[in-house]
Motif scaffolding. Structure first.
Motif, PDB file in Angstrom:
ATOM      1  N   GLY A 292       0.819  -1.203   0.000  1.00  0.00           N
ATOM      2  CA  GLY A 292       0.000   0.000   0.000  1.00  0.00           C
ATOM      3  C   GLY A 292       0.849   1.248   0.000  1.00  0.00           C
ATOM      4  N   TRP A 293       0.185   2.393   0.147  1.00  0.00           N
ATOM      5  CA  TRP A 293       0.867   3.691   0.149  1.00  0.00           C
ATOM      6  C   TRP A 293       0.240   4.553   1.226  1.00  0.00           C
ATOM      7  N   TYR A 294       1.079   5.192   2.052  1.00  0.00           N
ATOM      8  CA  TYR A 294       0.577   6.021   3.145  1.00  0.00           C
ATOM      9  C   TYR A 294       1.059   7.458   2.968  1.00  0.00           C
ATOM     10  N   SER A 295       0.117   8.393   3.105  1.00  0.00           N
ATOM     11  CA  SER A 295       0.446   9.812   3.053  1.00  0.00           C
ATOM     12  C   SER A 295       0.397  10.410   4.449  1.00  0.00           C
ATOM     13  N   GLU A 296       1.454  11.133   4.831  1.00  0.00           N
ATOM     14  CA  GLU A 296       1.481  11.783   6.135  1.00  0.00           C
ATOM     15  C   GLU A 296       0.635  13.047   6.174  1.00  0.00           C
ATOM     16  N   GLU A 297       0.238  13.545   5.008  1.00  0.00           N
ATOM     17  CA  GLU A 297      -0.641  14.710   4.981  1.00  0.00           C
ATOM     18  C   GLU A 297      -2.061  14.282   5.351  1.00  0.00           C
ATOM     19  N   VAL A 298      -2.788  15.188   5.971  1.00  0.00           N
ATOM     20  CA  VAL A 298      -4.144  14.869   6.418  1.00  0.00           C
ATOM     21  C   VAL A 298      -5.035  14.611   5.205  1.00  0.00           C
ATOM     22  N   GLY A 299      -5.691  13.452   5.199  1.00  0.00           N
ATOM     23  CA  GLY A 299      -6.585  13.114   4.104  1.00  0.00           C
ATOM     24  C   GLY A 299      -8.050  13.141   4.485  1.00  0.00           C
ATOM     25  N   LEU A 300      -8.338  13.109   5.807  1.00  0.00           N
ATOM     26  CA  LEU A 300      -9.732  13.003   6.237  1.00  0.00           C
ATOM     27  C   LEU A 300      -9.947  13.730   7.547  1.00  0.00           C
ATOM     28  N   LEU A 301     -11.064  14.441   7.630  1.00  0.00           N
ATOM     29  CA  LEU A 301     -11.544  15.015   8.879  1.00  0.00           C
ATOM     30  C   LEU A 301     -12.657  14.101   9.378  1.00  0.00           C
ATOM     31  N   TYR A 302     -12.386  13.422  10.482  1.00  0.00           N
ATOM     32  CA  TYR A 302     -13.224  12.334  10.995  1.00  0.00           C
ATOM     33  C   TYR A 302     -14.093  12.870  12.122  1.00  0.00           C
ATOM     34  N   ARG A 303     -15.407  12.869  11.899  1.00  0.00           N
ATOM     35  CA  ARG A 303     -16.336  13.441  12.865  1.00  0.00           C
ATOM     36  C   ARG A 303     -16.520  12.501  14.058  1.00  0.00           C
ATOM     37  N   CYS A 304     -16.306  13.022  15.257  1.00  0.00           N
ATOM     38  CA  CYS A 304     -16.529  12.275  16.493  1.00  0.00           C
ATOM     39  C   CYS A 304     -17.738  12.888  17.191  1.00  0.00           C
ATOM     40  N   TRP A 305     -18.828  12.128  17.269  1.00  0.00           N
ATOM     41  CA  TRP A 305     -20.061  12.638  17.861  1.00  0.00           C
ATOM     42  C   TRP A 305     -20.846  11.490  18.453  1.00  0.00           C
ATOM     43  N   ASP A 306     -21.866  11.826  19.222  1.00  0.00           N
ATOM     44  CA  ASP A 306     -22.531  10.808  20.029  1.00  0.00           C
ATOM     45  C   ASP A 306     -23.326   9.792  19.214  1.00  0.00           C
ATOM     46  N   ARG A 307     -23.645  10.091  17.948  1.00  0.00           N
ATOM     47  CA  ARG A 307     -24.468   9.166  17.164  1.00  0.00           C
ATOM     48  C   ARG A 307     -23.655   8.323  16.183  1.00  0.00           C
ATOM     49  N   GLN A 308     -22.361   8.507  16.121  1.00  0.00           N
ATOM     50  CA  GLN A 308     -21.590   7.686  15.203  1.00  0.00           C
ATOM     51  C   GLN A 308     -21.613   6.227  15.655  1.00  0.00           C
ATOM     52  N   MET A 309     -21.547   5.313  14.695  1.00  0.00           N
ATOM     53  CA  MET A 309     -21.712   3.888  14.999  1.00  0.00           C
ATOM     54  C   MET A 309     -20.638   3.375  15.938  1.00  0.00           C
ATOM     55  N   THR A 310     -19.422   3.845  15.777  1.00  0.00           N
ATOM     56  CA  THR A 310     -18.320   3.338  16.599  1.00  0.00           C
ATOM     57  C   THR A 310     -18.300   3.942  17.993  1.00  0.00           C
ATOM     58  N   ALA A 311     -19.257   4.815  18.294  1.00  0.00           N
ATOM     59  CA  ALA A 311     -19.358   5.366  19.649  1.00  0.00           C
ATOM     60  C   ALA A 311     -20.435   4.669  20.472  1.00  0.00           C
ATOM     61  N   GLN A 312     -21.148   3.721  19.858  1.00  0.00           N
ATOM     62  CA  GLN A 312     -22.239   3.052  20.566  1.00  0.00           C
ATOM     63  C   GLN A 312     -21.719   1.899  21.418  1.00  0.00           C
ATOM     64  N   PRO A 313     -22.353   1.632  22.575  1.00  0.00           N
ATOM     65  CA  PRO A 313     -21.885   0.560  23.461  1.00  0.00           C
ATOM     66  C   PRO A 313     -21.788  -0.802  22.770  1.00  0.00           C
ATOM     67  N   ALA A 314     -22.702  -1.094  21.837  1.00  0.00           N
ATOM     68  CA  ALA A 314     -22.681  -2.394  21.168  1.00  0.00           C
ATOM     69  C   ALA A 314     -21.377  -2.632  20.408  1.00  0.00           C
ATOM     70  N   HIS A 315     -20.750  -1.555  19.969  1.00  0.00           N
ATOM     71  CA  HIS A 315     -19.508  -1.702  19.210  1.00  0.00           C
ATOM     72  C   HIS A 315     -18.392  -2.285  20.073  1.00  0.00           C
ATOM     73  N   PHE A 316     -18.494  -2.113  21.390  1.00  0.00           N
ATOM     74  CA  PHE A 316     -17.428  -2.541  22.300  1.00  0.00           C
ATOM     75  C   PHE A 316     -17.820  -3.747  23.146  1.00  0.00           C
ATOM     76  N   GLU A 317     -18.955  -4.359  22.842  1.00  0.00           N
ATOM     77  CA  GLU A 317     -19.358  -5.550  23.589  1.00  0.00           C
ATOM     78  C   GLU A 317     -18.273  -6.606  23.430  1.00  0.00           C
ATOM     79  N   PRO A 318     -17.675  -7.094  24.538  1.00  0.00           N
ATOM     80  CA  PRO A 318     -16.440  -7.878  24.444  1.00  0.00           C
ATOM     81  C   PRO A 318     -16.536  -9.144  23.604  1.00  0.00           C
ATOM     82  N   GLU A 319     -17.588  -9.924  23.760  1.00  0.00           N
ATOM     83  CA  GLU A 319     -17.651 -11.198  23.051  1.00  0.00           C
ATOM     84  C   GLU A 319     -17.691 -10.985  21.535  1.00  0.00           C
ATOM     85  N   GLU A 320     -18.578 -10.084  21.092  1.00  0.00           N
ATOM     86  CA  GLU A 320     -18.656  -9.846  19.646  1.00  0.00           C
ATOM     87  C   GLU A 320     -17.371  -9.194  19.131  1.00  0.00           C
ATOM     88  N   ARG A 321     -16.849  -8.234  19.872  1.00  0.00           N
ATOM     89  CA  ARG A 321     -15.643  -7.532  19.423  1.00  0.00           C
ATOM     90  C   ARG A 321     -14.477  -8.498  19.269  1.00  0.00           C
TER      91      ARG A 321
END
Length: 261
Positions: A203-232
């Protein structure tokens, strides 16, 4: 004229930031002769959800293509867009994120390198109220990322995650199709694809910023189910096992970085 297919899956009720996402795409500069298309896929056949998304999308046909499919999660929705994609390259763009200036130009440059089949870049998180911070201080050096480097960092006792953020992924379309698109998982399907690509190609990696990633309460990866240990733990294990299996068959894939004629 070569095309870059930008792919956005939209979950029900997650349409409100699409105008900002589009604006970050509209203002991108591409190399001479290239063009982009935006493939938006609603992850629901419910007419109310479909209408909500349609109401905030710009009138940018034919560059914009909007469809819907049965609910299956973002991986299924993204994979469904491949039936209508025209691009030589495919770029993931989440419905609540924004591309940084120059992102697509740098992706195309990275994928013009010999035997490189995916590109990624640095991420800045932005938070409600205007706060920003780097997503991670642990990234690979700029330039070529040797096949297997991501897997070795991911499958470790310290559980520090990927060296690159999968939301920045840009990939050769034929390689994406050969790997079957996104993995059928309830979450982390983008991580699974990134590690599958790493298993069979550089692959190829750029050190320049390519994405502004929104962190907010409704994003999928912020939900408790995302961190449930057995599934994770199960997700992490099957992702790594699949990547290791692909790596063992790497020679059979005979992937070559044939350049655009």
């Amino acid at each position: 004229m070569p095309v870059l297919s930008v792919i956005t899956a939209v979950a029900p009720g997650m349409h409100e930031h699409l105008p900002e996402t589009y604006e970050s795409l509209r203002t991108q500069e591409l190399p001479a002769g290239w063009e982009w298309e935006w493939l938006v896929q609603c992850d629901s056949m419910d007419e109310d959800h479909r209408a909500q998304i349609r109401a905030v999308l710009p009138g940018d046909e034919p560059r914009l293509s909007y469809r819907a499919s049965r609910t299956g999660g973002p991986g299924v929705a993204r994979t469904m867009t491949l039936a209508r994609a025209r691009g030589e390259l495919a770029k993931t763009l989440n419905a609540d994120d924004r591309l940084a200036q120059g992102s697509l130009m740098r992706d195309i440059h990275g994928l013009s390198q010999p035997d490189v089949h995916w590109a990624a870049s640095r991420v800045i998180e932005f938070w409600p109220g205007g706060g920003q911070r780097p997503h991670s201080a642990r990234t690979p050096p700029a330039g070529r990322v040797t096949s297997g480097e991501l897997l070795s960092s991911y499958w470790s006792p310290t559980d520090t995650g990927l060296l690159v953020h999968p939301a920045t992924l840009c990939v050769r379309m034929r390689t994406l199709l050969a790997l079957g698109g996104w993995m059928a998982l309830p979450a982390s399907e983008d991580t699974a694809l990134m590690l599958a690509l790493d298993a069979v190609s550089d692959g190829w990696y750029s050190e320049e910023v390519g994405l502004l990633y929104r962190c907010w309460d409704r994003q999928m990866t912020a939900q408790p189910a995302h961190f449930e240990p057995e599934e994770r733990n199960a997700r992490r294990r099957i992702i790594a096992i699949r990547a290791e299996a692909l790596r063992s068959f790497k020679d059979s894939f005979r992937i070559r970085g044939a350049q655009r004629s």
